[in-house]
Each structure stands twice: as structure tokens, then as C-alpha cells.
Design a protein around this motif. Sequence first.
Motif, PDB file in Angstrom:
ATOM      1  N   GLU A  49       2.953   5.956  -6.930  1.00 33.46           N
ATOM      2  CA  GLU A  49       1.702   6.647  -7.245  1.00 33.46           C
ATOM      3  C   GLU A  49       0.520   5.685  -7.184  1.00 33.46           C
ATOM      4  O   GLU A  49       0.584   4.560  -7.680  1.00 33.46           O
ATOM      5  CB  GLU A  49       1.768   7.282  -8.629  1.00 33.46           C
ATOM      6  CG  GLU A  49       0.554   8.113  -8.947  1.00 33.46           C
ATOM      7  CD  GLU A  49       0.715   8.962 -10.201  1.00 33.46           C
ATOM      8  OE1 GLU A  49      -0.162   9.787 -10.430  1.00 33.46           O
ATOM      9  OE2 GLU A  49       1.689   8.780 -10.932  1.00 33.46           O
ATOM     10  N   SER A 112      -1.981  14.785  -2.334  1.00 30.09           N
ATOM     11  CA  SER A 112      -1.364  15.152  -3.600  1.00 30.09           C
ATOM     12  C   SER A 112       0.015  15.752  -3.336  1.00 30.09           C
ATOM     13  O   SER A 112       0.156  16.685  -2.551  1.00 30.09           O
ATOM     14  CB  SER A 112      -2.249  16.159  -4.331  1.00 30.09           C
ATOM     15  OG  SER A 112      -1.635  16.546  -5.537  1.00 30.09           O
ATOM     16  N   HIS A 113       1.028  15.183  -3.995  1.00 27.85           N
ATOM     17  CA  HIS A 113       2.404  15.672  -3.878  1.00 27.85           C
ATOM     18  C   HIS A 113       2.999  15.765  -5.272  1.00 27.85           C
ATOM     19  O   HIS A 113       3.086  14.759  -5.979  1.00 27.85           O
ATOM     20  CB  HIS A 113       3.255  14.736  -3.023  1.00 27.85           C
ATOM     21  CG  HIS A 113       2.840  14.664  -1.594  1.00 27.85           C
ATOM     22  ND1 HIS A 113       3.043  15.690  -0.714  1.00 27.85           N
ATOM     23  CD2 HIS A 113       2.213  13.690  -0.903  1.00 27.85           C
ATOM     24  CE1 HIS A 113       2.571  15.353   0.472  1.00 27.85           C
ATOM     25  NE2 HIS A 113       2.044  14.149   0.383  1.00 27.85           N
ATOM     26  N   ALA A 114       3.398  16.955  -5.653  1.00 28.44           N
ATOM     27  CA  ALA A 114       4.039  17.189  -6.951  1.00 28.44           C
ATOM     28  C   ALA A 114       3.220  16.612  -8.106  1.00 28.44           C
ATOM     29  O   ALA A 114       3.758  16.009  -9.026  1.00 28.44           O
ATOM     30  CB  ALA A 114       5.456  16.619  -6.950  1.00 28.44           C
ATOM     31  N   GLY A 115       1.916  16.786  -8.037  1.00 33.00           N
ATOM     32  CA  GLY A 115       1.045  16.331  -9.110  1.00 33.00           C
ATOM     33  C   GLY A 115       0.720  14.849  -9.095  1.00 33.00           C
ATOM     34  O   GLY A 115       0.037  14.354  -9.973  1.00 33.00           O
ATOM     35  N   LYS A 116       1.245  14.114  -8.105  1.00 29.67           N
ATOM     36  CA  LYS A 116       0.957  12.690  -7.983  1.00 29.67           C
ATOM     37  C   LYS A 116       0.045  12.468  -6.786  1.00 29.67           C
ATOM     38  O   LYS A 116       0.136  13.182  -5.796  1.00 29.67           O
ATOM     39  CB  LYS A 116       2.240  11.887  -7.770  1.00 29.67           C
ATOM     40  CG  LYS A 116       3.137  11.845  -8.969  1.00 29.67           C
ATOM     41  CD  LYS A 116       4.316  10.942  -8.691  1.00 29.67           C
ATOM     42  CE  LYS A 116       5.205  10.839  -9.904  1.00 29.67           C
ATOM     43  NZ  LYS A 116       6.324   9.927  -9.664  1.00 29.67           N
ATOM     44  N   TYR A 117      -0.817  11.488  -6.893  1.00 27.37           N
ATOM     45  CA  TYR A 117      -1.703  11.140  -5.790  1.00 27.37           C
ATOM     46  C   TYR A 117      -1.097   9.970  -5.023  1.00 27.37           C
ATOM     47  O   TYR A 117      -0.899   8.894  -5.573  1.00 27.37           O
ATOM     48  CB  TYR A 117      -3.103  10.805  -6.300  1.00 27.37           C
ATOM     49  CG  TYR A 117      -3.771  12.002  -6.918  1.00 27.37           C
ATOM     50  CD1 TYR A 117      -4.267  13.016  -6.116  1.00 27.37           C
ATOM     51  CD2 TYR A 117      -3.861  12.143  -8.295  1.00 27.37           C
ATOM     52  CE1 TYR A 117      -4.863  14.135  -6.671  1.00 27.37           C
ATOM     53  CE2 TYR A 117      -4.455  13.265  -8.857  1.00 27.37           C
ATOM     54  CZ  TYR A 117      -4.951  14.253  -8.041  1.00 27.37           C
ATOM     55  OH  TYR A 117      -5.530  15.368  -8.592  1.00 27.37           O
TER      56      TYR A 117
END
Length: 135
Positions: A49, A112-117
Motif C-alpha cells: 500500500e 484503488s484496489h479493495a480499499g487500498k491505494y
Amino acid sequence: MKDLAQITVNKVMTRSLKIVDIDTSFEEVVKTFNETKVHALIVVGPGGEFMGILSHSDIIKGLQEYGPKIFVLTAEDLMHPKPFTIDPNANLKEAAAIMVKNRIHRLLVISSHAGKYIPIGVLSATDIIKAVANT
């Protein structure tokens, strides 16, 4: 010449990122800069992240601020934790406006992937100039 609004960031951004972990030592950061010949490193935390960006300017600032004590610091201590970012689907007109307004030379391209940047690229002023020259 093509309108900058017609070219998306993901078409011209630099995709080969140089990444260091948040706990990378100062000495390893300097070694990475010297070996890779880049001007900025992406700093990531657990799971990849995005945490910040570390540039040559941050190293110079750190040397001024910490002097010899800099050798006990890590990427986290020296990085810029909130650099300017842009979405890969934004256009170059938007990117150029952010750069001009904030007097900066690069934007971190974030997805953004699964709430992570997650950092996926860097867009520099040079990338925009090359895009203009090649249209």
C-alpha cells in the motif's frame, strides 16, 4: 497537435516504479537512488500500500535538517507522506493544471484496489512534453 484533454494519464505515464519499503534505511535509499538513476522512489507499507514518495529534494532537506543523524533514519522519516496524486483515467490537461497550480514536476498515479491505494505509475512534466511532441 492533439488536445491534452484527449490523452489519458495511463497512456503516457512511466510504469516502471522504483519502490522501497517504509522501513528502508537511509543508506539503502541512497544506494537505490544511485543504482536506478531515478529522481523519486515510491514508499510502500505492508501489502504494497502506498505510503509516500521520496525524492532527491527530500534527501537534501533531510541532510540539512538532521546532519549526520540522517544515517539512523528510514524512508518513512524522510518521505513526503501526501504527494499529489492522479487517477490513471484522468487526462493530461487535468494533470498539467495540478502541476502548474502546485508548482510540482510529477504526480503519482494511484489505483484503488479493495480499499487500498496502490501506486501504478508516475506522470512527470517530461512525460507530458513527450506526449505533446509525439502528437
